[in-house]
Design a protein around this motif. Structure first.
Motif, PDB file in Angstrom:
ATOM      1  N   ASN A 156       0.840  -1.198   0.000  1.00 33.68           N
ATOM      2  CA  ASN A 156       0.000   0.000   0.000  1.00 33.68           C
ATOM      3  C   ASN A 156       0.876   1.250   0.000  1.00 33.68           C
ATOM      4  O   ASN A 156       1.765   1.390   0.834  1.00 33.68           O
ATOM      5  CB  ASN A 156      -0.912   0.006   1.228  1.00 33.68           C
ATOM      6  N   LEU A 157       0.608   2.127  -0.948  1.00 29.45           N
ATOM      7  CA  LEU A 157       1.350   3.385  -1.080  1.00 29.45           C
ATOM      8  C   LEU A 157       0.371   4.531  -0.901  1.00 29.45           C
ATOM      9  O   LEU A 157      -0.524   4.742  -1.723  1.00 29.45           O
ATOM     10  CB  LEU A 157       2.029   3.455  -2.447  1.00 29.45           C
ATOM     11  N   THR A 158       0.539   5.285   0.187  1.00 27.58           N
ATOM     12  CA  THR A 158      -0.361   6.379   0.529  1.00 27.58           C
ATOM     13  C   THR A 158       0.121   7.671  -0.115  1.00 27.58           C
ATOM     14  O   THR A 158       1.319   7.878  -0.313  1.00 27.58           O
ATOM     15  CB  THR A 158      -0.435   6.539   2.057  1.00 27.58           C
ATOM     16  N   GLY A 159      -0.817   8.562  -0.442  1.00 27.92           N
ATOM     17  CA  GLY A 159      -0.475   9.845  -1.036  1.00 27.92           C
ATOM     18  C   GLY A 159       0.627  10.563  -0.270  1.00 27.92           C
ATOM     19  O   GLY A 159       0.550  10.714   0.941  1.00 27.92           O
ATOM     20  N   GLY A 160       1.665  10.996  -0.986  1.00 27.47           N
ATOM     21  CA  GLY A 160       2.800  11.669  -0.374  1.00 27.47           C
ATOM     22  C   GLY A 160       3.963  10.749  -0.058  1.00 27.47           C
ATOM     23  O   GLY A 160       5.083  11.217   0.181  1.00 27.47           O
ATOM     24  N   GLU A 161       3.741   9.433  -0.051  1.00 25.55           N
ATOM     25  CA  GLU A 161       4.805   8.480   0.249  1.00 25.55           C
ATOM     26  C   GLU A 161       5.605   8.138  -1.006  1.00 25.55           C
ATOM     27  O   GLU A 161       5.106   8.213  -2.124  1.00 25.55           O
ATOM     28  CB  GLU A 161       4.233   7.181   0.830  1.00 25.55           C
TER      29      GLU A 161
END
Length: 222
Positions: A156-161
């Motif tokens: 999982n890649l969250t916004g900003g990461e």
């Protein structure tokens, strides 16, 4: 009147929620988030909207990085023993704020040029520039082009990461001359729009009589 305006506002929020749900469901099927052909340079192509993909680079101990249409990204300097901390190919993915991604599959072609090779590779990822990392798959390098594919990946890649992916090569026969090549690196997954949480309109908490006793002036109390 104010009451009708509040009802209309609630309806708009409800329809917005339905639209967001339909949008998320439409993005549920895995698609290519980014791919690196590596046939002429390290640049990514077919990068998903709201995702930034960095060029493929090599670790500091890898020499003579070149790109060609036959084998892709090719370099020497791979450790003859255990995995070396700087013996890798690397790409990055950065998610735009407001969008999340789930990576479900990673694949690439790989090859070594020495017939007697017993070379190996590891694929690891990190979201803190490898202060810590997670292994995806281990494999053996082939002397003929073969495909590595990890289809049960769930990152999982969250916004900003920023996600950093490294392909490590090690256990080479000759660190000075043996090449390890990677081509057609492909990352697949899904995109999820992060929708703001709808707010509940303020309730009517007061009715004031004005003018004639039979009239009511209904106002929204913020």
């Amino acid at each position: 009147n104010d009451y009708r305006k509040m009802r209309l506002k609630s309806l708009k929020l409800f329809l917005l929620g339905i639209f967001a749900l339909i949008f998320v469901m439409s993005m549920a099927s895995a698609v290519t988030l980014a791919e690196w052909p590596l046939t002429s340079d390290g640049a990514a192509i077919n990068v998903a909207t709201n995702l930034n993909a960095g060029n493929l680079t090599a670790g500091s101990t890898i020499s003579g990085l070149t790109f060609n249409s036959t084998n892709g990204a090719t370099g020497t300097g791979w450790n003859q023993g255990t995995l070396g901390a700087n013996d890798y190919y690397q790409v990055t993915l950065t998610a735009t704020s407001g969008f999340n991604f789930t990576i479900s599959s990673i694949s690439f072609n790989q090859i070594s040029d020495i017939v007697t090779t017993n070379m190996s590779f590891d694929v690891n990822w990190s979201k803190n520039n490898f202060a810590t990392s997670t292994n995806i798959v281990l494999g053996g390098v082939s002397t003929t082009t073969s495909t590595m594919s990890s289809t049960n990946t769930n990152i999982n890649l969250t916004g900003g990461e920023t996600l950093t992916l490294r392909i490590f090569g090690y256990n080479s026969d000759n660190s000075s001359t043996e090449t390890f090549s990677v081509k057609n690196l492909n990352i697949q997954g899904t995109t999820v729009l992060v929708t703001p949480t709808p707010t509940t309109p303020p309730e009517i908490t007061a009715c004031n009589a004005t003018g004639n006793p039979g009239d009511l002036d209904v106002r929204q109390i913020d």
